[in-house]
Design an enzyme around this catalytic site. Structure first.
Site: not given
Lengths: 376, 261
Positions: B97, B158, B184
């Protein structure tokens, strides 16, 4: 514009008076904001904010978990030389102090590295005093090249160097630089550093920026708490971090809060700060700069370090010895007295007990690192 | 027929991919994977320490899991390529990735350098998963370069903000013929379900699981949501109308008098 110019801008203003003007309502307003201005930071270190530490802590905790998770990176310092040409009045390495001076040979370095890496530590902080003859950039390069065999991340805390010298050290394998301004108040700085090259306030102030320009991956800054009036020192540290973070967004910045400790020689701490003030500064840093790392060293005592965990800390040193060659030979004078004498394993266990993951390795050395060599 | 996602020579039945950072202990990882049934886990090469037994992240990952090493920490294409090669040399397999992030404040990926790294790593024989800002043209170029999937962000890493980039991701899903894996920003199981209903091939969730009160339970909840969203997508979600459908339609008369036609 350099950070020096920014400091000049604020120097003309009466910060102390400003600090005493904040009210409870101002603090609550700042706590509701997501993006804080330098003025908001001042509010958080003001006397008015001292009554809101718990609310600040809750927010700091939440921000830290969001940005860094429940993980703490562990590292160990290794003093490789203590020759010093400066006369910092607060430091035991002061040129005038009667102290056995030493510089590790490659073989001695290997012995220290074997001891430290056996504890699981992969992030090493290499420190020297300031002496371009005894701990020259060439000597440090030699040590860094050797250190790669034992450690996956190498941070330097050495005398300020030029951008070219940092590029060479990055090429050798260093990925981080720690450089404390010690005290941002220029007048106090002159008093604290009466002789030697360190007397050059501005050269030191611009050092972290030279490291960023050279392509250091991580850069750590801080003020030695106790030398200057703590509120303005904290303010300029925060501003410095913000300035670097805006200008060099690809650098991972961190702030340390070294609190001055007793040491060889006699020195009265001009502005000794207590635990409450220490916590207030740390919380304000976290709220102002949610993405910036916060490092706590073994200068602080074990119980206090454990309690700071949830409040914003992201990196801790463990099992530290501050004497040159001290890991393999227990004699010798350290730069300061360590307050948290626990072993790496004890700190590791404590972190697990507190619900935190001890991270021993958070970087992987990749050849030809650094902006210069990546062609940018 | 089983609903499976085939990438490279791997068959993936569980479309929840998980991360391995931010946990209070790596010992949680096997439980997370077991409870959620997740097969794919991404691992930051920077955190892998082959020399440590207890603290080696890889030792906590079940043998059957599919490892997706990532280039976290890379600031440009060159660094991503070097980290990818290190991952392969460490025995982490062929999947990579690509994360190229040169902004530590917002952690937004650099699409240009990610594309560059994709081109290089595909020719080096890697199965490449570029993490990107959702953008159709770049995604097409990544596909043309040989990426096995694209991984657009739902919101910055996050933040747990959910599918803030929903419309852009929808366009990518409609237009790109390789799997689109939303990575994400997903903060809640309902948001994972939303991504799957849109037609995402899979979702990758780390922070929302790792920092939950009970990470193992939360991983199981995400797994259920991903399955529900996938099932809804395959079933063909009913169209959404802004007006109620009248029970006596205005054009009903056309049906009554059709004998002459």
């Amino acid at each position: 514009m350099s950070f020096y110019d920014l400091i000049q801008h604020y120097r003309g203003q009466n910060l102390s008076e400003y600090l005493y003007g904040f009210t409870d309502r101002d603090i609550l307003r700042v706590l509701c904001k997501n993006r804080l201005s330098p003025e908001d930071f001042l509010a958080l270190i003001s006397p008015a904010a001292a009554g809101h530490l718990e609310k600040m802590a809750v927010k700091a905790h939440e921000l830290t978990i969001r940005h860094f998770g429940k993980a703490i990176v562990l590292f160990a310092p290794m003093y490789i030389a203590n020759y010093c040409v400066n006369q910092c009045v607060y430091c035991s390495f002061n040129h005038q102090n009667q102290l056995e001076r030493k510089r590790l040979s490659i073989e001695e370095f290997q012995q220290e590295a074997i001891k430290i890496s056996a504890s699981g530590i992969r992030h090493i902080l290499l420190l020297t005093g300031e002496s371009r003859t005894e701990s020259s950039p060439e000597y440090i390069e030699e040590i860094v090249t050797e250190a790669k065999r034992y450690f996956s991340s190498i941070t330097l805390e050495i005398c300020p160097l030029s951008r070219d010298e940092y590029e060479s050290l990055i090429y050798s394998g260093a990925d981080g630089l720690t450089i404390y301004q010690e005290v941002y108040d220029e007048n106090v700085y002159k008093l604290m550093h009466p002789f030697g090259p360190k007397r050059n306030y501005r050269y030191r102030l611009d050092t972290p920026e030279r490291a960023c320009m050279a392509g250091m991956r991580t850069v750590g800054i801080g003020a030695l708490l106790g030398l200057g009036e703590w509120r303005t020192e904290a303010f300029f540290t925060a501003l410095h971090a913000q300035y670097l973070s805006h200008k060099y967004p690809d650098v991972e910045l961190s702030i340390s809060l070294p609190r001055i400790r007793p040491h060889t020689g006699s020195f009265d701490i001009p502005y000794a700060i207590g635990d409450r003030e220490f916590v207030q500064i740390m919380l304000a840093f976290r709220l102002f700069l949610p993405h910036v790392g916060i490092t706590i060293s073994t200068r602080e005592r074990a119980e206090f370090r454990d309690n700071l965990l949830g409040l914003g800390v992201t990196r801790m040193s463990a099992g530290s010895i501050t004497a040159v060659g001290g890991y393999s030979n227990k004699n010798g004078n350290g730069q300061f007295q360590v307050s948290d004498g626990r072993s790496v394993d004890e700190v590791r266990q404590m972190l697990y007990q507190k619900g935190y993951q001890p991270v021993f390795k958070d970087w992987q050395y990749i050849q030809e690192g650094g902006r210069h060599f990546a062609g940018n | 027929m089983d609903d499976q996602l085939i990438i490279g020579n791997k068959r993936i039945f569980n479309r929840l991919f998980v991360g391995s950072g931010k946990y209070s202990s790596n010992r949680l990882i096997p439980h997370i994977m077991q409870e959620s049934g997740s097969q794919v886990i991404t691992v930051a090469v920077r955190r892998v320490d082959l020399e440590s037994t207890e603290e080696n992240l890889l030792n906590h990952i079940p043998a059957a899991a599919i490892l997706m090493p990532n280039t976290s920490g890379a600031r440009n294409a060159g660094e991503a390529v070097r980290i990818a090669k290190l991952a392969r040399a460490m025995g982490c397999g062929n999947w990579i990735k690509i994360e190229v992030i040169a902004d530590s404040r917002y952690l937004l990926p650099d699409n240009q350098d990610t594309l560059k790294a994709t081109e290089i790593l595909v020719t080096e024989g890697f199965t490449v998963f570029p993490y990107m800002r959702p953008e159709l043209m770049t995604a097409r170029r990544m596909r043309d370069a040989g990426a096995s999937a694209v991984m657009p962000l739902g919101a910055p890493i996050g933040t747990n903000q959910g599918l803030k980039t929903r419309e852009l991701i929808k366009i990518m899903i409609d237009e790109i013929d390789i799997p689109v894996i939303v990575d994400a920003g997903i903060g809640k199981p309902s948001e994972a379900a939303e991504a799957m209903e849109l037609g995402a091939a899979a979702v990758l969730v780390n922070t929302a699981i790792a920092t939950a009160g009970n990470p193992v339970e939360m991983a199981a909840a995400f797994s259920l949501a991903v399955k529900a969203g996938r099932k809804a997508y395959l079933a063909g979600t009913a169209p959404v109308f802004h007006l109620a459908q009248a029970s006596s339609p205005l054009t009903g008369f056309l049906d009554k008098d059709n004998g002459d036609l």
